[in-house]
Each structure stands twice: as structure tokens, then as C-alpha cells.
Design an enzyme around this catalytic site. Sequence first.
Site, PDB file in Angstrom:
ATOM      1  N   GLY A 164       0.783  -1.237   0.000  1.00 14.00           N
ATOM      2  CA  GLY A 164       0.000   0.000   0.000  1.00 14.00           C
ATOM      3  C   GLY A 164       0.807   1.275   0.000  1.00 14.00           C
ATOM      4  O   GLY A 164       0.284   2.353   0.253  1.00 14.00           O
TER       5      GLY A 164
ATOM      6  N   ALA B  93       3.768  11.056  10.313  1.00 13.05           N
ATOM      7  CA  ALA B  93       3.687   9.608  10.092  1.00 13.05           C
ATOM      8  C   ALA B  93       5.060   8.958  10.187  1.00 13.05           C
ATOM      9  O   ALA B  93       6.090   9.605  10.064  1.00 13.05           O
ATOM     10  CB  ALA B  93       3.072   9.317   8.725  1.00 13.05           C
ATOM     11  N   LYS B  94       5.027   7.648  10.408  1.00  7.66           N
ATOM     12  CA  LYS B  94       6.258   6.868  10.348  1.00  7.66           C
ATOM     13  C   LYS B  94       5.904   5.458   9.902  1.00  7.66           C
ATOM     14  O   LYS B  94       4.750   5.139   9.638  1.00  7.66           O
ATOM     15  CB  LYS B  94       6.931   6.858  11.708  1.00  7.66           C
ATOM     16  CG  LYS B  94       6.122   6.210  12.811  1.00  7.66           C
ATOM     17  CD  LYS B  94       6.916   6.286  14.104  1.00  7.66           C
ATOM     18  CE  LYS B  94       6.072   5.846  15.293  1.00  7.66           C
ATOM     19  NZ  LYS B  94       6.777   6.089  16.554  1.00  7.66           N
ATOM     20  N   GLY B  95       6.920   4.629   9.770  1.00  7.43           N
ATOM     21  CA  GLY B  95       6.694   3.272   9.311  1.00  7.43           C
ATOM     22  C   GLY B  95       5.883   2.479  10.306  1.00  7.43           C
ATOM     23  O   GLY B  95       6.067   2.611  11.519  1.00  7.43           O
ATOM     24  N   VAL B  96       4.996   1.648   9.790  1.00  8.66           N
ATOM     25  CA  VAL B  96       4.131   0.875  10.675  1.00  8.66           C
ATOM     26  C   VAL B  96       4.169  -0.615  10.362  1.00  8.66           C
ATOM     27  O   VAL B  96       3.457  -1.392  10.973  1.00  8.66           O
ATOM     28  CB  VAL B  96       2.653   1.357  10.603  1.00  8.66           C
ATOM     29  CG1 VAL B  96       2.554   2.800  11.078  1.00  8.66           C
ATOM     30  CG2 VAL B  96       2.096   1.211   9.191  1.00  8.66           C
ATOM     31  N   GLY B  97       5.000  -1.015   9.408  1.00  8.38           N
ATOM     32  CA  GLY B  97       4.958  -2.410   8.956  1.00  8.38           C
ATOM     33  C   GLY B  97       5.589  -3.396   9.910  1.00  8.38           C
ATOM     34  O   GLY B  97       5.052  -4.481  10.133  1.00  8.38           O
ATOM     35  N   GLU B  98       6.720  -3.040  10.458  1.00  7.42           N
ATOM     36  CA  GLU B  98       7.463  -3.995  11.262  1.00  7.42           C
ATOM     37  C   GLU B  98       6.964  -4.133  12.715  1.00  7.42           C
ATOM     38  O   GLU B  98       6.875  -5.247  13.241  1.00  7.42           O
ATOM     39  CB  GLU B  98       8.952  -3.609  11.261  1.00  7.42           C
ATOM     40  CG  GLU B  98       9.820  -4.568  10.510  1.00  7.42           C
ATOM     41  CD  GLU B  98      10.368  -4.033   9.199  1.00  7.42           C
ATOM     42  OE1 GLU B  98       9.924  -2.941   8.760  1.00  7.42           O
ATOM     43  OE2 GLU B  98      11.223  -4.707   8.615  1.00  7.42           O
TER      44      GLU B  98
END
Lengths: 758, 758
Positions: free
Chosen positions: A486, A711-716
Amino acid sequence: MIGTARRRRDGEAKVRGATRFVGDMPAHGLLHARPVLAAEAHARIIGIDTEAARAQPGVVAVLTHADLPLAGGSGRAAEPLAREEIVWAGQPVALVIAESEAAAEDGAALVDVDTEWLEPVLDLDAALADGAPPARISARAGDDDSAADAHGGGGDEARGGDGDHGGAAASPNIAVRQRLQAGDVEAGLAAADHVVRGRFRTSWVHQAYLEPQSTLAWVEPDGTLVVHSSTQGAFMTRQGLANTFGLAMEKVRVQAAPLGGAFGGKLMIAEPLAAAAALVLRRPVRIVFSRTEEFSAGNPAPGQLLELELGATADGALTAIRGRVVGDRGGLGDMGVEALSALLSAGPYRWPAHDLTALGVTTNRVSPGAYRAPGAPPAAFAVETLLDELADELDLDPIELRLKNVLVAGDKGLDGQEIKVFGARECLERVREHPLYAQRHTLPADEGVGLALGFWPGGLEPAGAICKLDSDGRLTVVTAAADMSGIENAFIAIAAEAFGLPEEQVRVVTGDTGSAPYGGVAGGSKVTYTYGRAVERAAEEAKQRLLDVAASELEIAPEDLEVADGEVRPLGAPGRAVAIADLAAKVYTFAGRHRPIEGYGSTAQVSRAPGAAAHLSHVKVDRETGEVRLLAHVIAQDVGRALNPALVEGQMHGGTAQGIGWALLEELAHTDEGQLQGGTFAEYALPSTDQVPPIETLLVEVPAPDGPFGAKGVGEPPVCGVPAAIANGIAAATDIRLGVLPMTPARVWAELQSATVV
Amino acid sequence: MIGTARRRRDGEAKVRGATRFVGDMPAHGLLHARPVLAAEAHARIIGIDTEAARAQPGVVAVLTHADLPLAGGSGRAAEPLAREEIVWAGQPVALVIAESEAAAEDGAALVDVDTEWLEPVLDLDAALADGAPPARISARAGDDDSAADAHGGGGDEARGGDGDHGGAAASPNIAVRQRLQAGDVEAGLAAADHVVRGRFRTSWVHQAYLEPQSTLAWVEPDGTLVVHSSTQGAFMTRQGLANTFGLAMEKVRVQAAPLGGAFGGKLMIAEPLAAAAALVLRRPVRIVFSRTEEFSAGNPAPGQLLELELGATADGALTAIRGRVVGDRGGLGDMGVEALSALLSAGPYRWPAHDLTALGVTTNRVSPGAYRAPGAPPAAFAVETLLDELADELDLDPIELRLKNVLVAGDKGLDGQEIKVFGARECLERVREHPLYAQRHTLPADEGVGLALGFWPGGLEPAGAICKLDSDGRLTVVTAAADMSGIENAFIAIAAEAFGLPEEQVRVVTGDTGSAPYGGVAGGSKVTYTYGRAVERAAEEAKQRLLDVAASELEIAPEDLEVADGEVRPLGAPGRAVAIADLAAKVYTFAGRHRPIEGYGSTAQVSRAPGAAAHLSHVKVDRETGEVRLLAHVIAQDVGRALNPALVEGQMHGGTAQGIGWALLEELAHTDEGQLQGGTFAEYALPSTDQVPPIETLLVEVPAPDGPFGAKGVGEPPVCGVPAAIANGIAAATDIRLGVLPMTPARVWAELQSATVV
């Protein structure tokens, strides 16, 4: 728009089958490649008989190591086919290239590899033992050729151990040793009122993306190697292929294709094979791994051994942590996760002293790769289990214990870098308020609620982006970031917000390495945080150009104009608004007086935006069978700012589900000879829908100061703490603690039996 | 580097056949298209029988107008296949699409077009005559459908004439009328001591590029129309196709392929055909025109009629110019060159008064296109011939007459814009010093030296560019400009100079409309002047990023650093220099602290950089045969600044050679029924090497203040004055003046006979 849940832009095409994955790409004169995989885990190659395969109708060539135009490099990329020594069962030994996939497969079955058996090293404990047999006897590509045992890697520094944590200095299989230490650990442990210790073992786990490793490669008449690949890093792949084949960077062009899942595993596994064949044969060659090849010759998360001891005072202040993290590097891995795992095994906590050693160990297993938060689920499994035990021993609430020690803004992490902002505390507070946490002491027998905190420091890499307005008033964002998880939607949201257009008017193009700005690997939870910021800046610069055009056309100063809802409006005179499309139409014409409405933006983030997620897992253990059922799961994650909560929640769901796989199900098991057991989705136990409970997602928003709109990364982050939370839930339900992942019914049952017996 | 002659970067690949033109591009499942061309010049279509063609083995479809998914637009692009009326012999009427080129050709031969003859209008005089038959009876696409004679176009305004210059208001074939006037022309001519008049006719001339019109089109599964085409304008083609087929701009992606010649003629001729077929059949379709199709259905330079009168005082001051320029728009042309030609027919001179009318006339000829300096060679042929006569009559040196009147910096052109800088004066002065000019009165009989000044105002269009440094220290320039006439070399020189790298370390990538910055059509001698400036700015911005990296690494302020010879050097401390590649390697890494070394630049030039070239042509006329031989030719051209003199001289040679074709050889002749006579290079008389004399090139450098390093476009100016110079040479040798191009032996002989008889 930011903060509202919206449908995924890329969803429809994927559901309809209209997304063109590498395996779907048409190519004129295409050849198909099929690897011949080694049967033995460790063997010397005596000879490879390719005659029968070459005689097979449709087979164009059978390539072995000697046929490849290799120029250097190191590790697996530099040895796409085994040289003189087979170092894992499943290692590609030859490549059959044919006019059809069927002919390639038939040809591969006819290749006869003559070998001399060598003793395999399949287990980390065995690999570390004094006098262990070497898992590799020949030099690896990129190593100094002078010593046959140079596979040991790290040399004197690596061998010279500190004596701590079980020695193993005499093993020929230690490839890398790293030590991270500060403060006086001995004193810290001595000063502790309670010290807990544990030994943990985690299994090899496959990323299990739906789309297998897929690469299409050809050579242009001018000698340029063109690679369309299911890769997370177009520029990294370009660099890798240039190194491997000794090509100038500009003679390699890589286009990242849409990814059907990757999770860290899609980097330079299939590319060297397809590229080598294309370079040799000068025809387009495609390789699409079969599922069995994926399991045998991919690059899954490695097995690990973790030994930790940590102490705290009676009031719950942590005093010191000491430990050793051993990571399996397989037979060819030049990349390991053990150092990162060692760092993460301290969790996101303040430690007056720490001493953590990481050992990368060569074995006769497949080479390891990255998988969603590499090294983090094992690390959290270890440290969060021990903290849970510590809370028990100290008779402290497990959340209170963590809150007392968790890092907050202003603290320095184990890497010495000051943390600007960090939402772990807020995540813990959020789950503390959840009814499930209060109910944990009033549950039926054999049920329990486990708590754990997962932590991911967040990756960084420079990135650039372009935003350009078309003459019809629609905006295009160009980056090199692959279409994955996404990403497109985040870029659209950021550009739309920064420029002032509705999201429907914005689209994203993934450019190739020849034409797109640079960008790093799509991984490490850094795309939104790095690329996203570049997109924001590019959109802002493009907006400035738009305002220049409007200012000139309306004869109003740019600072007296605003962009909103697809219009440029004079402040205080909305009646004089002009549609963006009308302004755009004035720009792109013969003798146009305005510069293109385009902008470039780039970033090199220097401060990380660490992520955290607190989990509550409600488990029920069947004492008869050892089966663990999950009744509910709650995750509270610090997401900085949710650009699109629907997608963020999707990441939280997905990460949690994969964590359940780690915890209860997944394991790339092998026979005593090192052959993989089971190489299909029918045999590899991914969590199915009936094994994933309802997941309640709690979004904690602690804005990242350098991220786009916070915002920041949220996947890991969502995957990290899941195995620990489930393990702590099992302990709450049964009082048994398993040190091994996955916690299968057999293992749980056996542990229950021995607990009962005792 | 700037100013030194260097080898063409793109030359080797082209000579070796390694450049991939559209016709060479591999495509899986490719279909081949062949047009069925109309035999009649003017006819109503009764029916098209496609049955036999469709039954031909290999034929996939036969498309006629009704099958095409057209959405609007106007002119030829909106009517790729004839609707109900055929308006020229050679108009595409049907398109046969087959699995092979041979099958498509066989199929095309079987299509039977049933027609009803209509009277053709083939000649501009006939088209303009009162009561002339209409060249088109049905409405054109994009016209209001209410009136059958709406093909007239310009409506009331166009029809409402000023009565001047021969009326023609009653002709139904006048599509467009434009008038450019200022000052009192009647008074100016009355005040003149001498007035000269002339009527000139020029022929249809083909651009004669080696590579024919070629387009490859397909539709991606997501509905995006992808077009790889031999086009001069990727963004213009995208806009055109979006209009024609009613697609969103982002659903059309155009990649400009390397061009095997274009000269203005490659814009939206083949693209609508291939794109329409791809949209209908959802398979890749390629069309590559045959040479006969090129001559019959391309878009050559139109025939023109020019009538001029101009006056001067006895001392050589020009007083006024009046005239009419009629341009042939063929049966479908929505674009004409007559207005530009009318503007240029005043030459680059100061006129106290002018009154120039342009008429665009519909005929039953092919639609016209642009050809190197559109409208300029005919305009210069007319005005420079008359100035030569005027000089004779005034007994003035022809160069002096021109120098007295030529525009200089600070003057305003006919368009009212002030001229910033202009080197026409310097060009005239340069040829005046040439020995050939002094020798002109001492030549043998039947030899003469003709002088003429050619003028091209220079095009403008916004453009953007990216420069990006790779991790190996090499620079890539990305634009949308097609690879044509050595553009790549200019960009390389500009970027290398602006950034500080050797040229070998710089390369150019032509991006597609999806990923590249916007850029205008590669034509009008504007690429170097517009794109080139954008490239310069992008390189400067990238250099700034490089200096930032060096400053941080060396701990020296950026302003104390310089870039040269592939190094960054501290001013005054060359020993501390760092290689650019070493700095680049520090940037593109995980956790890299530096932004990518990349820059974006754009431009919208608002002041033109007009070009000029003065010619001396040494001719010898054979009175027996009428053959004109060129013994020598001198061209002095203001090139602003020659970035690479070898390439600039190549443009001067090429332009002069094409001007010789205009002057003496080229003509798309037709039969009385309007069928093309001769459709091959064997029959179409391009100048061969024995017809092109040694060309002496004199580079005049009057730097263009807004051009990159003073450079400006050099492609168009050299062709403009050639026919006039040769005509004036013939007059000097024989005293005859021909008003018709080309000046074939037959025409010269006939003129010599009538001169002798009289």
C-alpha cells in the site's frame, strides 16, 4: 484527508487480476529457466552431466557455475550456482533454460550431479561445538582464497572471543562475532535483587509471500542489462548486479515490478540467475520460483539461539542485561540478523549496563534473509518472556515493570542515539486500560492473558521523489519505490495533502533506476518515513510552481493565494478562484511562459522514528492435546500519525497474524541429513483464518517530528511482540514456559507432561 | 569542454545497428498493421468490402472508421481513417491487422473500396478561384456538423476578407485567413523610389527521414495505452492520443524512441492508427510505414504561393512590404505553415510598414506537416530574391542593402517583441569578407555567386530535466526529449560542464511521459535553448548537493570547494581533493546521512533566440540543358555558442543540403487526377552527394543571453536561405529569375529560352 480511512487505490486492479506481476509480463522470444537443486546438504561436486538435459527438446542451454559471467562480489549473489561445493540441500547447482517452462522442468530432471558426501552441520549447537566439522571447506566468493577455512569470515577479530557465553571460539563455523557493551554488567547483576535467565530457540521461518521470487531479464542491443523484478530495492538490485557481473551501473536498468508480497525476502535471490542467463544467451529469460524452490532456495528468516540474563532491584529497576544471540547464516549467507537481534534483545528499556554478543554461524542450511522486523520476534520472545518472569518474581504488575524502565523521549538507545520521540509508554498505558487486561485474573482454568511489548528501531535510507502536474490538472508522483503493502496510498495521501488536490487526482508511478530519483530498499518500515518525506517536499515545490503560475495569471502575489479542493483561491476573494486544471492548461503549450508545475524533493533522515506495539493475547490451552487456541488479541501500536487508518490497521492485522505463525505454527524443518521436510503450502503451517482470533487494533498516535504529517513506518512493529505475548499467555494459563518457537501442540503437551510429572 | 569538437556519443550504436528503433522492438504477440490507401483524390465512400481481406490467413481484423474508438479532437488525428469522404489520393481508408507483415499486406490488397468520384481540387490557384469546387463536402471531425461547408473553418472572420491581394473570398476552400499589419503600407510604397514585386510558387517537399513513421502500441491490463513511437514529442503525442480516444492523460504513456530522422514530420501521423488498433484488439500492434505510404500519407511540407511587393528609397532604406502567402492545407490539415511563412516573408528586416495576409487553403492533397524551419525556405526564397532585384535596381551592394535594414539588438521584430540579441549582421559581415564574395564579378560566363540571408525566430516551450549522480560517480540526465539530431550530445556537454565531470561520465536517458519531467516537442530549434537550460539548472542543483556532501565529509564550507576533473577540491588545498565517486559511495547506503546527489531544473524561456545564416552559393548554369551545378557553398551562421562545433557544423551541412533539395530537386508531383507520381527514393529526387558541393561553414558566435553557456538552436536556420541564395546565383550567372521551386533543368532551360527569344 489525512487520518480518514479510505479504500486502497491498488486494491481493485489486484483483485481483478489486472496488476501485471513479473510472471505475467509478455516478452517476445522469452526463455524459461528452472534451477537444478542440490539433494545433499553438504557435498563436493565431482561433475555435472548436462548432456541428457541439453538433448531434451526445447532446452536451449544448461548452465553451471563455470558458464556464468561472474566478476566478483561476495556471498550468495556472487555464487548464484554452486561452485565446487554444495553447502545446503536445495542450493541451485545448474540452471536449465528452455523455450517453455515444461521443457525447462523436464530438462532439470535430467541433469545428473555427481557428488562426494561431506558431513553436514545442521544445528546451531552442533555448529558451535568444539571440534565441529566445517560447514564449508572451500573458500567463498569474495573471501581471500589462501585459506581453505577462510569461510570463517571475521578473521582474528571474530575468533578472538571475550570468553563469555559459552566460548565456541574453537568452532570453524563462526563467521562473524560482534559485541555490544557498556557499563559494568557484573556489578549490575550483582546489585540486582532478582536475576532471571533463559535460553531460547527459534526456528527458520519463511516469509511465505504469495508471489514467488520472479525476475525477467534481457540485454538491449547496446549491452544494457534490463531487469524487471519482483524486488524491494531497484537501486540495491542494480548495485548488486553491477557488482556480480562487473557492469557499469548505467549498463544495468532495474524496474521494480508490483510485488505480490515480499516481507523482506525479495532482494537479489532470483535476479542473479535470470540476469546471468540473459547475459550468456542474449535472449530474454524469466525465472519464477516454484513453491518448493521457494522453501528450499529462498532466503527465509534464520533459526536463532538466544541466551539472556537480566537483573532488577526489588522495586523493579532494571540493572543489567547480558546475553548471546546466535544466528544461522546457512551455507552462503553474507548477511545475518544476529547483531540486530542482539541489540533488540535488550528491548526498548533503559539498562545501566549491557553486554550482548552476536555470533553469525555457518551451517549447511539455506542462506538467510530479512523477514518483517528481522531478528525482532526472537529477541522480543526472549526478553519479554524474562521480564514477565521477573514481574512474577518481583510481584509487580508486568505493565508497571515495563513502564518503570521503558525508554522515553530524551533517553538514549543502546546505539547511543538520543530518542526524539517514542510511543512505547503510551502503548503500554493503552493496553493497561483495556478490559481484557483487568479480566486477566478472573479467567476460566487454562486461559490466560499474556502481555508483551514489541519494538522496532526503524530504518533510514536517502530517497528522492518527483511530483508533476499534468496538463489536465492531475498530479503524478514518481519514485523508485516498489508497489508493495500500500505504499502508493501513503504517497497519494501525502502528495494530495501537500499539494492541495483530492486523492483521486493523484497517482503514483514507479520509475526504473534509469529515470527515477534514487530511493532505498522498501523495507525496515522506512518507506513512509523517508520516501514519504521526499514526496511531501516534491509536492510542496510543485505547489510553489503552481502558485507562481496563478500569481502571474491573476496578478496576485503567491503568498496571497491558497490551494484547496482543486482550485487556487485568492485569500479573501474565493470568487476569483481558478481551477488547477485551467492553470495547468496554460503551462504546457508552445511558447508557454510558465515553468512546468513540477517539483523534486529528497531526504536523508538522520533521526530514527522507532516504533512500538504492546500486545495482549488471550490464550486457551488444551491440556489433553497441547493445542493453544487464541481467543482474542489486542494490539496498541504507536503509528506516529495514521495517514490512512484502514491501511495502518491492515498492517497491524497482518503483522499480528504473522506473529501467530512465528509463535505457534511455522518451522522449516529438515531431516537428519538436512533435506527440507515439506516444501508446499499444504505442509508449511501458515496460520489459517480459524487460527487467527479477532484482532483489536488500538492506534496510538505520537507524531514523528520528521515524518510526513507526523507519520512513520508501521509495517514492522506489529509482528515483534506477538510470540512473546502468546508465550506469556500460555504461562499465565498453565505456568509452563516454553523456550522454543513454534510452540506446537507436541511441545506444549510435552512441557505440560514434564511439569505435571515434576 | 564547451567549444571543442568531439565525436557523437550516439554515433557508434547507430553505425553498428545497436540502436533499437521502433521497428526493431520485440513485442510478444505482436500484430502488424497495414493501411489501405485511397486511390482517388476526392470521392464519396459508398462502401468498404473487407470480407476477402478478413478471410486471408493471418489477418486478425480489418478496421474502418466506424470501428475506431474515437472521442473527438479535430483534424487528421481525429480522423485516422477516412469517414464518409476521401479527400486525398493516399488517405488511409482501412487498416488491416495481421499476425505477420506479409499477411497484413496481402489483406490490404484485398480490401475493396467502393466510391463515387468527386471533382478534385489539386492546385492552389484553382482552389482559390471564384466558384471553385469544394475540396471537401462533408464536415470535418471537430467542426460544427450543421453546415456541409463548415470545412471552410475560420467562419465569418476567415471569410470576411480585407479585399486586398486578389480577393478569393468567394472560394469555399479558404480554411483560415490571418493578417499581420502595422504602419501605412500604401504611403510606404508610394514613398519608395523603387518597388519590386514578385509571385513565387514552391512545391510539396517531403522530410525524407530514413526511418519511416513507426509506432508500437499496446494496452496494459489496467487499461493504460502504452505507445513507443518514433515521435518528436512524447508529451504532445500523449495529449493528442488522450484527446483522440477520450482517455485520461495518465492512462496514456508515451515513450519517445530513438528517431531515424524526423525534421518536423513525426508528430501524430502513425500513432492514432496503431493506438486505435491496440485499443480495439487489446494486443500489441505495430505500424511501420512503407516508403510509398510515407510519400502518399505522411505529412510533407505544403506547396505555397507567395506574392510580395516591397519598396525602398534610393539610398536603400526599406519603406514597406505587402503580400499574401497561400499555404496548402490538403484535405485534412488542421495545421498550416502559411501564417508563419507570411511573418517570415518580411525577413529579419526593419519595415516602417507591413501588411501580410496568410491564407490556408483546403485541397485534395495530403495533410501538411512541419519540415525544418516550416514556411521559412519559401519565405526567404521570395523576399531574398526581391531584395536582390532591389539591390540591382538601386545599384547597391546586396550585402550593404541588407546591412542597412537588418534587425539588430534592441529592434522589435514583426511580432512586436524586442530582440535581445541577433547575429544576422555579423553573419552578413562574415560572408562579405569571404574571398568568394569578392570574386563574384570576375567569374567565367554562366557562373554566378548568389547571396541570401536566412532567418528563423526560434521556438519556445517549457521543459524540465533531472540530473542524478549514481553511486559510482557517473551522472545521468533524464528528460523527455527524443534522441534526435545529437540532442544527447548537447545535454551531455551542458551537464558535464555545469556539474564538473568529464563527458564520458555523463549519459542521457529519455524517460517516458509517466516518469520524466515535462518537455516540449523536439523541434523549432528549441531543444538546446529550452531543455538545455533546464539540464544546466538540474546539473547545478545536483552539484550543490555534491558540495553539501563534500562539505560535511571534509568539514569545509561548500563555498570553499570547487568541482573539477571528477574531484571535489578545497580551494587552495588541492591535496585534500576527494573523488566524486568516493563521495557518491557515501550517499547511497542504509542509514546514509546525505540526501541523494540529484537536481531538478526547469525553464520557460520568454525571450526568443533568433537564428540567422548568410549564404553564398557559387552556381554554374548549363545553357544547353538548364542544369544548375553548385561549385561551392559558404554558410555563416550565428550559433550563439557552439557547444560541440562538430555537431553544429553537421547541422549546417545537413540544412544546406536539404536547402539544395528545395532549390533544385524535390517535388511531390501528382497526376492530373491527383495521384502521386513516384513514391520511392528512386523517383523522389533527393540531393545525392555529387549534387552537394563542398560546404564551407563559418561559425559566428553571438552568445544567447538566456541559452545554456550562450548556446541556442542551430537546426533550422541553415536551411532557410539556401533556395534564395541559389536563385540569386542563377540570376547572377544568367540574368534569369525563376519564381518556382524546384529550379529543375526543364524550368531553367525553358526560362533561358524565353529570355533568349525576347
